[in-house]
Design a protein around this motif. Structure first.
Motif, PDB file in Angstrom:
ATOM      1  N   PRO A   1       9.640 -30.063  -1.687  1.00 42.05           N
ATOM      2  CA  PRO A   1      10.265 -30.297  -0.384  1.00 42.05           C
ATOM      3  C   PRO A   1       9.782 -31.569   0.294  1.00 42.05           C
ATOM      4  CG  PRO A   1       8.463 -28.761  -0.130  1.00 42.05           C
ATOM      5  CD  PRO A   1       8.532 -29.099  -1.602  1.00 42.05           C
TER       6      PRO A   1
ATOM      7  N   ARG B   1      12.187 -29.456   7.813  1.00 43.06           N
ATOM      8  CA  ARG B   1      13.151 -29.611   6.724  1.00 43.06           C
ATOM      9  C   ARG B   1      14.401 -28.795   7.044  1.00 43.06           C
ATOM     10  NH1 ARG B   1      10.367 -33.276   6.109  1.00 43.06           N
ATOM     11  NH2 ARG B   1       9.263 -33.994   4.223  1.00 43.06           N
TER      12      ARG B   1
ATOM     13  N   GLN C   1       6.901 -21.663  10.035  1.00 39.30           N
ATOM     14  CA  GLN C   1       6.109 -21.418   8.821  1.00 39.30           C
ATOM     15  C   GLN C   1       5.935 -22.685   8.002  1.00 39.30           C
ATOM     16  OE1 GLN C   1       6.785 -17.885   6.205  1.00 39.30           O
ATOM     17  NE2 GLN C   1       7.390 -19.422   4.699  1.00 39.30           N
ATOM     18  N   ASP C   2       4.728 -22.859   7.458  1.00 36.34           N
ATOM     19  CA  ASP C   2       4.457 -23.987   6.570  1.00 36.34           C
ATOM     20  C   ASP C   2       5.106 -23.771   5.212  1.00 36.34           C
ATOM     21  OD1 ASP C   2       3.008 -25.529   8.292  1.00 36.34           O
ATOM     22  OD2 ASP C   2       1.049 -24.870   7.565  1.00 36.34           O
ATOM     23  N   LEU C   3       5.691 -24.843   4.671  1.00 35.27           N
ATOM     24  CA  LEU C   3       6.112 -24.852   3.275  1.00 35.27           C
ATOM     25  C   LEU C   3       4.932 -25.192   2.373  1.00 35.27           C
ATOM     26  CD1 LEU C   3       9.528 -26.735   3.558  1.00 35.27           C
ATOM     27  CD2 LEU C   3       9.096 -24.271   3.636  1.00 35.27           C
TER      28      LEU C   3
ATOM     29  N   ASN D   1       5.680 -28.439   7.443  1.00 33.43           N
ATOM     30  CA  ASN D   1       6.216 -27.256   8.095  1.00 33.43           C
ATOM     31  C   ASN D   1       7.696 -27.103   7.826  1.00 33.43           C
ATOM     32  OD1 ASN D   1       7.216 -25.645  10.721  1.00 33.43           O
ATOM     33  ND2 ASN D   1       5.049 -25.236  10.334  1.00 33.43           N
ATOM     34  N   GLY D   2       8.134 -25.850   7.689  1.00 34.45           N
ATOM     35  CA  GLY D   2       9.540 -25.581   7.421  1.00 34.45           C
ATOM     36  C   GLY D   2      10.468 -26.061   8.519  1.00 34.45           C
ATOM     37  N   ASP D   3       9.956 -26.142   9.760  1.00 32.22           N
ATOM     38  CA  ASP D   3      10.792 -26.637  10.854  1.00 32.22           C
ATOM     39  C   ASP D   3      11.158 -28.108  10.669  1.00 32.22           C
ATOM     40  OD1 ASP D   3      10.592 -24.148  11.945  1.00 32.22           O
ATOM     41  OD2 ASP D   3       9.245 -24.711  13.581  1.00 32.22           O
TER      42      ASP D   3
ATOM     43  N   PHE E   1      15.392 -25.373   5.232  1.00 37.06           N
ATOM     44  CA  PHE E   1      14.637 -24.138   5.439  1.00 37.06           C
ATOM     45  C   PHE E   1      15.130 -23.502   6.739  1.00 37.06           C
ATOM     46  CE2 PHE E   1      10.773 -21.563   6.291  1.00 37.06           C
ATOM     47  CZ  PHE E   1      10.673 -20.927   5.074  1.00 37.06           C
TER      48      PHE E   1
ATOM     49  N   PRO F   1      15.020 -17.712   3.992  1.00 36.04           N
ATOM     50  CA  PRO F   1      13.626 -18.144   4.062  1.00 36.04           C
ATOM     51  C   PRO F   1      12.688 -16.974   3.773  1.00 36.04           C
ATOM     52  CG  PRO F   1      14.860 -19.017   5.910  1.00 36.04           C
ATOM     53  CD  PRO F   1      15.761 -18.038   5.221  1.00 36.04           C
TER      54      PRO F   1
ATOM     55  N   ASN G   1       2.642 -23.363  -2.807  1.00 34.94           N
ATOM     56  CA  ASN G   1       3.867 -23.304  -2.019  1.00 34.94           C
ATOM     57  C   ASN G   1       4.844 -22.228  -2.481  1.00 34.94           C
ATOM     58  OD1 ASN G   1       4.374 -24.680  -4.399  1.00 34.94           O
ATOM     59  ND2 ASN G   1       5.995 -25.928  -3.512  1.00 34.94           N
TER      60      ASN G   1
END
Length: 911
Positions: free
Chosen positions: A898, A253, A314-316, A249-251, A256, A883, A119
């Motif tokens: 996260p 959290r 984007q994936d965390l 996914n960052g969306d 992010f 980000p 990550n």
């Protein structure tokens, strides 16, 4: 490589038993670790016994069976000299809740999540982590400066880093970690220390496990089984595990995000949006939400812009699937010979979702959908644009496959001398691919086309034909890496002569390595063939080590309960980077029983990786960089070969003390010093490099303005390809190739305290505390540059990490609570440095031995458990950071998780 001359004081016996390959020819087939081995338990036992009474106390000679070889010293029957070892046994593996071995090791405070991590890839070494694996970075010194062994021998890797997850947790007897330089014993890479993954040889029966855990927008599960059989002259074991971890996914959290003003940070929003932002004649216009046509061109507002989150989607954490298996085998043949073997197979598949692709488009007036803003008379303008509504996510699937087999034979010779011969053969196959990248040439052709069937519509109305979109997004990025490893070892071990304190023992041997690496690359439109480059490396090494027992229990006197010296030296000859000689010396002194002092001194080295010398690829990468003074900057970074790379070198020393009060309290403290020079650094993945721009002045690493544009144009003209869409005007260039630039000084204190409190009626309590405190961490960009204090700054080692745990065992219930603490630090990647808060998540677990400790029948081997990771749902401390495509953004991926609070249930059966 220059020869390093011998120095003074202290080698260290590193860590315990390398498994049954060290078993006595007579008696049980498995050599067990000594009862007082220097271990640091992180959690209570889960096998029905009382909590382990263990700590980092040195092994005395009386504690070590004469046929055990302690892995650090290589001398059979010798106790560790000069250093301690952190050991995670079967109880710790079970209680940790870790679904893979790499996550188990990350619980050790000395391990920093910098560089090679699933990550976070923005630190040194991260750019080579193309398969999103995890490795071990002791004390933050570097992800390639820690040597990882399997059962005491080297293992195949991907020419970048070794991922411990190749060994399933069910097939793991224990993990032993020595945070001390050990090149005199093991050769290259053992600068910061050594990690030994010791497979199971003690299992006699069947064990199966299952675990399911869930958190917000994330889940993971694990199933596995192991079977083992022991008989009078041997043993066999086979273990298999399947692990699935979903993506995060960052969306999902809220931290992010580009616009971080709600958290007290900056607005890092970009104008590359859908719809985009048009810039004509130096004036910006926000394209309306319903799209832009000649009919509504008059509604454009001069000076306006659309702003949105960068890196949408984007994936965390990528999706990962693990299938791993390992085996061990031992068989005595007569009175003089023993054959043994260990092996593993692992395939880890991943799928990472990157952000939606974006670019700054140059739109000429020939475009079939061209719209002219009022008053604009030019022939073209630009549009900052995101393809989220036009192109599919350029998904990044891949895999890492590794297998290896290591057979060996041991023979008893004259006296107590024994000889061993070991052969290792293994292969690795890494794949990392994308298939729907933007092809710049095709995009520019579509932007210039006057034919609506061939033109690209950048105005938000979705008029581009599917065939045109297919041509625009037909760029592939394939990066296979193939490896073959062969290792040869011949060892001789025995007593030279006897002193009043005991036998003077010798260990000597030869090691050979044959490494073949094939680096593949395909960058271009669909159908571009993969170009393979083949490289070979041969390493021949010899070593010798002597243990001198001056005082032991055989001749102890007041003030001299024990005094032992150890000396080792190793010579390595590389076919491509030269030769080196490295010594190490150690001493352990015990004036009275229960108290000992120790010290070690040695030199270490690390040969540059094949992938570092010749480059994983030779390309220009378009990337978004953190800008300390404003909005993120789009720049271009170069990757490629550096045939002039030289080996890294280090000098390490440590002193420490161990105290044992009865059998309940154990205390240990170690002061360490590592001087690391000629470090190989690459800044390809360092997207926060502009926060240290002044330090690179005059080195050619960072180039700005017209010089940057000229450099990029020169490289493109020479035939170097571009990954991503170049901005209309290049203003930032970063040379991301590997260079011998770095120098660092690391000093600090490791400490451990263990206390066991048994009671008559309310069970047994155990209290454990371990941690690392860095007193000094300074780095220099070059050998001659000034050293700068980087301790406690973002993306560098932090000052203090610690873990405390309390366990309670009252048969049949066990309860365990632990807290992990990371201190606050400074985020200096912004114009006004930010103070980041500390992070202390708390975990809790409870288990129930259904049949009880002394139960019988089918339920006697059944254990049910429940746990909560991050019990109080402690959020990652907010970090004012844009980000990043390589991790972090609103939080620091190298420090905090996260995932948030995770609930899990487990079932384990053992018969």
């Amino acid at each position: 490589m220059k020869t390093v001359h011998a120095a003074l004081l202290a080698t260290t016996a590193l860590f315990a038993v390398p498994a049954a390959a060290q078993t006595a020819p007579a008696g049980p087939p498995v050599a067990q670790p000594p009862a007082a081995a220097p271990v640091t338990p992180l959690s209570p036992p889960q096998d029905g016994g009382a909590p382990a009474d263990a700590g980092p106390t040195p092994v005395t000679q009386e504690d070590v069976a004469p046929d055990i070889v302690v892995t650090g010293s290589r001398v059979r029957g010798a106790a560790p000299v000069g250093s301690t070892v952190i050991s995670l046994g079967r109880e710790d593996v079970i209680a940790s809740g870790a679904v893979t071995t790499d996550r188990l090791i990350k619980q050790i405070p000395q391990v920093f999540d910098l560089g090679v991590s699933e990550n976070s890839r923005g630190q040194s070494g991260g750019n080579g982590n193309i398969t999103y694996g995890n490795s071990v970075n002791l004390r933050g010194i570097g992800p390639y400066a820690t040597l990882i062994l399997v059962d005491g021998h080297r293992a195949v890797n991907n020419s970048r880093a070794f991922d411990p997850s190749v060994i399933p947790t069910l097939g793991l007897e224990r993990v032993e970690v020595v945070a001390d330089g050990a090149s005199a014993i093991y050769g290259s890479d053992a600068v910061a220390g050594v990690v030994n993954l010791i497979p199971r040889r003690s299992l006699n029966g069947i064990e199966a496990t299952g675990r399911y855990g869930t958190a917000d927008d994330f889940h993971q599960w694990q199933i596995g089984a192991a079977v083992g059989k022991r008989w009078g002259t041997g043993q066999a074991m086979l273990a298999y595990e399947h692990v699935y971890r979903s993506n995060l996914n960052g969306d999902d959290r809220d931290f992010f995000r580009s616009d971080q003003r709600a958290f007290g940070g900056n607005d890092y929003s970009v104008t590359r949006c859908a719809p985009g932002t048009l810039v004509a004649g130096g004036i910006s216009y926000a394209i309306p939400a319903g799209g832009l046509t000649p009919a509504n061109a008059g509604s454009l507002v001069a000076g306006s812009s659309n702003r949105c989150n960068d890196l949408q989607g984007q994936d965390l954490i990528p999706e990962q699937q693990y299938d791993s298996a390992n085996m061990t085998f031992t068989q005595e043949i007569g009175d003089r010979f023993t054959v043994f073997a260990d092996g593993f197979y692992s395939k880890r598949k991943f799928l990472r979702l990157p952000a939606s692709q974006s670019a700054t488009l140059t739109v000429p007036q020939t475009n079939a959908f061209f719209v002219r803003p009022a008053g604009f008379t030019g022939t073209s303008y630009t549009i900052a644009y995101n393809f989220i509504n036009d192109l599919p996510i350029n998904r990044n699937p891949g895999s890492a496959t590794n297998w290896q087999i290591t057979p060996g034979v041991r023979a008893k010779l004259f006296g107590d001398f024994e000889a061993e011969a070991i052969y290792t053969y293994g292969k690795g196959d890494d794949q990392s691919n994308t298939y729907r990248g933007v092809t710049t040439a095709n995009l520019n052709a579509a932007l210039a086309s006057s034919d609506p069937a061939l033109a690209f519509d950048p105005y938000g109305l979705g008029r581009t034909t599917p065939a045109t979109l297919e041509r625009i997004s037909n760029s592939i990025f394939l990066a296979p890496t193939l490896n073959r490893f062969q290792g040869y070892e011949a060892r001789l071990n025995g007593t030279l002569f006897t002193l009043p304190g005991g036998g003077v023992k010798l260990a000597t041997g030869y090691e050979g390595q044959e490494i073949r690496t094939i680096l593949g690359s395909a960058r271009g439109v669909v159908g571009t063939p993969i170009t393979y480059r083949n490289f070979k490396r041969r390493v021949d090494s010899v070593y010798a080590e002597v243990l001198v027992p001056v005082f032991t229990s055989a001749n102890a006197s007041p003030g001299f309960q024990r005094l032992e010296f150890n000396a080792a030296v190793r010579y390595d000859d590389y076919s491509d980077v030269g030769q080196t000689t490295n010594p190490k010396f150690g001493v352990t002194y015990s004036p009275t029983r229960g108290v000992s002092f120790r010290g070690s001194y040695g030199t270490s080295f690390r040969a540059p990786l094949i992938s570092q010398i010749y480059g994983n690829s030779n390309n220009l990468f378009v990337q978004t960089y953190q800008n300390p003074s404003g909005s993120p900057i789009v720049g271009v970074a170069l990757s490629g070969a550096n045939l002039d790379l030289k080996p890294e070198e280090a000098t390490t020393w440590s002193v420490g003390t161990d105290v044992e009060v009865g059998r309940r309290l154990r205390l240990s403290a170690t002061y360490f010093n590592v001087e690391y020079t000629n470090q190989v650094e690459a800044y390809l993945s360092d997207l926060a490099i502009l926060s240290r721009e002044q330090q690179f002045a005059g080195l050619g690493i960072i180039t700005r303005g017209t010089d940057a544009a000229a450099r990029v144009a020169q490289l493109i003209a020479s035939g170097i390809g571009v990954v991503g869409s170049l901005p209309p005007a290049v203003t930032l260039f970063v040379d991301g190739r590997n260079n011998n630039l770095g120098k660092s000084q690391t000093r600090g204190i490791d400490f451990v305290a263990n206390y066991t409190l048994p009671t008559d009626n309310v069970g047994t309590f155990q209290f454990n505390l371990s941690g690392t405190y860095l007193t000094h961490y300074k780095v220099a960009i070059t050998e001659n540059a000034p050293l700068i204090d980087r301790r406690n700054t973002i993306f560098f080692p932090l000052k203090f990490k610690a873990r405390g745990a309390i366990s309670w065992d009252l048969d049949p219930v066990k309860l365990y609570v632990q807290a992990t603490h990371v201190n606050g630090y400074t985020n200096n990647a912004v114009a006004i440095p930010q103070k980041v808060k500390s992070y202390t998540p708390v975990d809790a677990s409870i288990s129930w031995d259904v049949g009880g400790r002394n139960g019988a029948g089918m339920l006697s081997g059944l254990t049910l458990g429940a746990e909560v990771r991050n019990l109080f749902d402690t959020k990652p401390p907010y970090v004012n950071l844009a980000p990043s495509g390589n991790g972090s953004g609103g939080y620091d991926a190298t420090v905090a998780s996260p995932i948030g609070r995770e609930f899990a249930v487990t079932v384990r059966a053992k018969y």
